[in-house]
Design an enzyme around this catalytic site. Structure first.
Site, PDB file in Angstrom:
ATOM      1  N   CYS A 266      85.236  -5.413  14.625  1.00  8.44           N
ATOM      2  CA  CYS A 266      83.876  -5.252  15.169  1.00  8.44           C
ATOM      3  C   CYS A 266      82.764  -5.178  14.132  1.00  8.44           C
ATOM      4  CB  CYS A 266      83.824  -4.007  16.045  1.00  8.44           C
ATOM      5  SG  CYS A 266      84.650  -4.239  17.611  1.00  8.44           S
TER       6      CYS A 266
HETATM    7  C1  UDX Z   1      87.511  -6.812  21.701  1.00 10.61           C
HETATM    8  C2  UDX Z   1      86.297  -7.322  22.463  1.00 10.61           C
HETATM    9  O1  UDX Z   1      86.619  -7.950  23.621  1.00 10.61           O
HETATM   10  C3  UDX Z   1      85.382  -8.051  21.590  1.00 10.61           C
HETATM   11  O2  UDX Z   1      84.272  -8.568  22.235  1.00 10.61           O
HETATM   12  C4  UDX Z   1      84.948  -7.053  20.628  1.00 10.61           C
HETATM   13  O3  UDX Z   1      83.889  -7.496  19.872  1.00 10.61           O
HETATM   14  C5  UDX Z   1      86.123  -6.653  19.782  1.00 10.61           C
HETATM   15  O4  UDX Z   1      87.093  -6.083  20.577  1.00 10.61           O
HETATM   16  P1  UDX Z   1      89.990  -7.298  21.288  1.00 10.61           P
HETATM   17  O5  UDX Z   1      90.350  -6.544  22.501  1.00 10.61           O
HETATM   18  O6  UDX Z   1      90.268  -6.667  19.982  1.00 10.61           O
HETATM   19  O7  UDX Z   1      88.430  -7.709  21.393  1.00 10.61           O
HETATM   20  O8  UDX Z   1      90.497  -8.785  21.346  1.00 10.61           O
HETATM   21  P2  UDX Z   1      91.913  -9.470  21.229  1.00 10.61           P
HETATM   22  O9  UDX Z   1      92.932  -8.519  20.701  1.00 10.61           O
HETATM   23  O10 UDX Z   1      91.669 -10.746  20.531  1.00 10.61           O
HETATM   24  O11 UDX Z   1      92.305  -9.741  22.757  1.00 10.61           O
HETATM   25  C6  UDX Z   1      91.668 -10.650  23.590  1.00 10.61           C
HETATM   26  C7  UDX Z   1      92.692 -11.244  24.542  1.00 10.61           C
HETATM   27  O12 UDX Z   1      92.031 -12.083  25.473  1.00 10.61           O
HETATM   28  C8  UDX Z   1      93.789 -12.087  23.871  1.00 10.61           C
HETATM   29  O13 UDX Z   1      95.051 -11.561  24.187  1.00 10.61           O
HETATM   30  C9  UDX Z   1      93.589 -13.495  24.481  1.00 10.61           C
HETATM   31  O14 UDX Z   1      94.796 -14.187  24.684  1.00 10.61           O
HETATM   32  C10 UDX Z   1      92.912 -13.157  25.794  1.00 10.61           C
HETATM   33  N1  UDX Z   1      92.176 -14.280  26.385  1.00 10.61           N
HETATM   34  C11 UDX Z   1      91.249 -14.937  25.688  1.00 10.61           C
HETATM   35  C12 UDX Z   1      92.458 -14.687  27.688  1.00 10.61           C
HETATM   36  O15 UDX Z   1      93.325 -14.137  28.334  1.00 10.61           O
HETATM   37  N2  UDX Z   1      91.741 -15.716  28.243  1.00 10.61           N
HETATM   38  C13 UDX Z   1      90.823 -16.409  27.578  1.00 10.61           C
HETATM   39  O16 UDX Z   1      90.244 -17.343  28.113  1.00 10.61           O
HETATM   40  C14 UDX Z   1      90.568 -15.997  26.243  1.00 10.61           C
HETATM   41  C1  UDX Z   2      84.434   0.317  15.226  1.00 11.80           C
HETATM   42  C2  UDX Z   2      83.449   1.321  15.845  1.00 11.80           C
HETATM   43  O1  UDX Z   2      83.621   2.606  15.225  1.00 11.80           O
HETATM   44  C3  UDX Z   2      83.650   1.423  17.338  1.00 11.80           C
HETATM   45  O2  UDX Z   2      82.702   2.308  17.923  1.00 11.80           O
HETATM   46  C4  UDX Z   2      83.510   0.026  17.938  1.00 11.80           C
HETATM   47  O3  UDX Z   2      83.683   0.043  19.330  1.00 11.80           O
HETATM   48  C5  UDX Z   2      84.498  -0.931  17.292  1.00 11.80           C
HETATM   49  O4  UDX Z   2      84.288  -0.934  15.873  1.00 11.80           O
HETATM   50  P1  UDX Z   2      86.991   0.313  14.493  1.00 11.80           P
HETATM   51  O5  UDX Z   2      86.886  -1.162  14.302  1.00 11.80           O
HETATM   52  O6  UDX Z   2      88.216   0.885  15.095  1.00 11.80           O
HETATM   53  O7  UDX Z   2      85.755   0.829  15.366  1.00 11.80           O
HETATM   54  O8  UDX Z   2      86.800   0.917  13.046  1.00 11.80           O
HETATM   55  P2  UDX Z   2      86.073   2.173  12.390  1.00 11.80           P
HETATM   56  O9  UDX Z   2      86.897   3.376  12.498  1.00 11.80           O
HETATM   57  O10 UDX Z   2      84.654   2.249  12.838  1.00 11.80           O
HETATM   58  O11 UDX Z   2      86.097   1.719  10.850  1.00 11.80           O
HETATM   59  C6  UDX Z   2      85.535   0.463  10.474  1.00 11.80           C
HETATM   60  C7  UDX Z   2      85.660   0.257   8.992  1.00 11.80           C
HETATM   61  O12 UDX Z   2      84.778   1.109   8.280  1.00 11.80           O
HETATM   62  C8  UDX Z   2      87.054   0.526   8.420  1.00 11.80           C
HETATM   63  O13 UDX Z   2      87.375  -0.485   7.495  1.00 11.80           O
HETATM   64  C9  UDX Z   2      86.910   1.870   7.747  1.00 11.80           C
HETATM   65  O14 UDX Z   2      87.795   2.032   6.671  1.00 11.80           O
HETATM   66  C10 UDX Z   2      85.461   1.811   7.275  1.00 11.80           C
HETATM   67  N1  UDX Z   2      84.825   3.139   7.120  1.00 11.80           N
HETATM   68  C11 UDX Z   2      84.671   3.955   8.193  1.00 11.80           C
HETATM   69  C12 UDX Z   2      84.348   3.519   5.867  1.00 11.80           C
HETATM   70  O15 UDX Z   2      84.467   2.786   4.889  1.00 11.80           O
HETATM   71  N2  UDX Z   2      83.734   4.744   5.767  1.00 11.80           N
HETATM   72  C13 UDX Z   2      83.555   5.582   6.817  1.00 11.80           C
HETATM   73  O16 UDX Z   2      82.983   6.664   6.630  1.00 11.80           O
HETATM   74  C14 UDX Z   2      84.048   5.183   8.072  1.00 11.80           C
END
Ligand code: UDX
Ligand code: UDX
Length: 439
Positions: A266
């Site tokens: 993200c």
């Molecule tokens: C999520 C959010 O949806 C994304 O917008 C956000 O910014 C990051 O987190 P995430 O749940 O981590 O994404 O995505 P991913 O693990 O890639 O899973 C998405 C799934 O959707 C995959 O399993 C893929 O196969 C499925 N998919 C995609 C469908 O079933 N239909 C489609 O047409 C496209």
């Molecule tokens: C993030 C957001 O926190 C969450 O709210 C959103 O919905 C998805 O993206 P996540 O991707 O699980 O969640 O990671 P996060 O725990 O936020 O860490 C992101 C990155 O920042 C990691 O690489 C982590 O190591 C780094 N980080 C985090 C730092 O370097 N310093 C910090 O103090 C916190």
């Protein structure tokens, strides 16, 4: 209520399990057969133990089922959550191909159904996507009207990997965006059992809240990295500085940890996507550009520290501990381990790496380096090590492990070790933002 979740990723499965726990009947639809099979056997396609335990319970009691028949799942449901991925393109713009594909299938099912359904956009999309892309596709392919024949909401998620279930059951806030009062009320009702603050807003604001939140988190991290980089050069330990800074309630103590930068599915993607969207609208964001630049330089900070201790890295054996984008997960999306390893290889170091859970995913990104089966084997005969992810097991490193190294030099890229303990255990300590003693 019958709820269909499209996308068996982190977001989709956490949302599905949350609604299952609230007593709803959940169908998770995904085009990926392997993921569907895994979910139906009660296993997650990623490492998140508390979520997996609840998933298994719901699958065993037939309250949650997965399918590859997306259209059938949508036809049968009253509420449909779009949770497909929105990855970055090389320009930084998000790829909304998967969202469009999901919308076409949903629209076909909407067209066939006589009952009013609600479509909820959960995937992260830049402001205006839901009303200018999602809504027109749903209307065109169904022959129906949003607001009249079906409801449309935007409902961003804020979950962190590693605490996906807790963050879904007890979110910091629930944002319900809609330009249609009825849909908004219905989604608010669905979330009633969750006792978190709820915000009702329009579609575009809901989309923007997600980007504004994630870019602020990225700002806190990059700010901490800048302060840390300066502290190091001033001979100060940034840890005590940032701790004191975080005691101001206007600032807060969280997300002030310096390190090798932010990775994950993200933060990097959202910073780039918002920057791109702003520039499309004629606004050049200097702050977002700086966040990307600071984040890109952080892996080099750790390499610089190692070079300070070792001189040239050519032919030196460097152990990289932690390949996931953070400790506690097996996800390697945008992991800082990748630019780190590439830089080490560029300096002709011999890299050996270990991660408790993310090794299989990292091998796909970087098949050419050596991998160790344990921390001890990774450190054996190493000329130095860099800690890239804050796994709890790395925090326990001590004399036993350091004594295996040819040269016990530790570069703490996540500030997860106590410098004094490392020194007492016979190793030299270098840390991001640690400007004391031998540095
Ligand atoms: C999520 C959010 O949806 C994304 O917008 C956000 O910014 C990051 O987190 P995430 O749940 O981590 O994404 O995505 P991913 O693990 O890639 O899973 C998405 C799934 O959707 C995959 O399993 C893929 O196969 C499925 N998919 C995609 C469908 O079933 N239909 C489609 O047409 C496209
Ligand atoms: C993030 C957001 O926190 C969450 O709210 C959103 O919905 C998805 O993206 P996540 O991707 O699980 O969640 O990671 P996060 O725990 O936020 O860490 C992101 C990155 O920042 C990691 O690489 C982590 O190591 C780094 N980080 C985090 C730092 O370097 N310093 C910090 O103090 C916190």
């Amino acid at each position: 209520m019958k709820i269909c979740i499209i996308g068996a990723g982190y977001v989709g499965l956490a949302t599905g399990v949350m609604f299952g726990k609230l007593g709803h009947e959940v169908v998770v639809a995904d085009i990926d057969k392997i993921r569907v099979k895994s979910v139906n056997s009660g296993s997650l396609p990623f490492y998140e133990p508390p979520l997996e335990r609840e998933l298994r319970r719901l699958v065993d009691s037939d309250q949650l089922v997965a399918t590859t028949d997306v259209q059938d799942a949508v036809e049968d449901a009253q509420v449909i959550f779009i949770c497909v991925q929105t990855p970055s393109l090389t320009s930084g713009r998000i790829d909304i191909g998967p969202v469009k594909a999901a919308c076409k299938i949903i629209a076909k099912a909407l067209g066939k159904s006589n009952r009013r359904k609600m479509v909820v956009m959960k995937s992260t999309v830049v402001p205006s996507t839901t009303d200018s892309v999602v809504k027109p596709i749903l209307e065109r392919y169904s022959g129906k009207k949003a607001g009249k024949d079906f409801g449309l909401c935007m409902n961003p998620e804020f979950l962190q990997e590693g605490s996906a279930l807790k963050d879904s059951m007890e979110p910091s806030r629930i944002v319900v965006g809609s330009d249609d009062k009825r849909a908004s009320r219905e989604l608010m009702d669905l979330y009633r059992p969750i006792k978190s603050k709820k915000i009702q807003t329009d579609l575009r604001s809901a989309e923007m809240i997600k980007y504004a939140s994630n870019t602020f988190l990225a700002t806190k991290i990059s700010y901490s990295n800048e302060i840390a980089n300066m502290c190091l050069r001033f001979g100060i330990d940034s840890q005590s500085v940032l701790e004191a800074v975080g005691m101001d309630p206007r600032i807060g103590p969280l997300f002030l940890k310096p390190g090798l930068g932010f990775g994950g599915s993200c933060l990097p993607k959202d910073v780039k996507a918002l920057k791109d969207k702003a520039s499309q609208e004629g606004y050049s964001s200097k702050l977002l550009a700086a966040l990307v630049a600071i984040n890109n330089q952080q892996p080099s900070e750790s390499v610089r520290l190692l070079e300070k201790a070792l001189g040239s890295l050519e032919g030196k054996r460097v152990a990289v501990l932690g390949l996931a984008f953070k400790g506690g997960v097996d996800d390697t999306r945008e992991t800082r381990a990748l630019p780190l390893v590439i830089e080490l290889l560029g300096k002709r170091a011999q890299v050996i790496a270990f991660d408790p859970m993310a090794m299989a995913n990292f091998i796909k990104l970087m098949p050419s380096i050596r991998y160790a089966p344990s921390i001890a084997e990774c450190l054996r005969d190493a000329d130095g090590c860099i800690i890239q992810a804050d796994w709890p097991e790395f925090k326990k490193l001590g004399k036993k492990e350091f004594s295996l190294m040819r040269r016990p030099i530790v570069v703490d890229g996540r500030r997860c070790l106590d410098p004094e303990k490392v020194k007492r255990a016979g190793a030299r300590y270098f840390g991001i933002g640690y400007g004391l003693a031998e540095q």
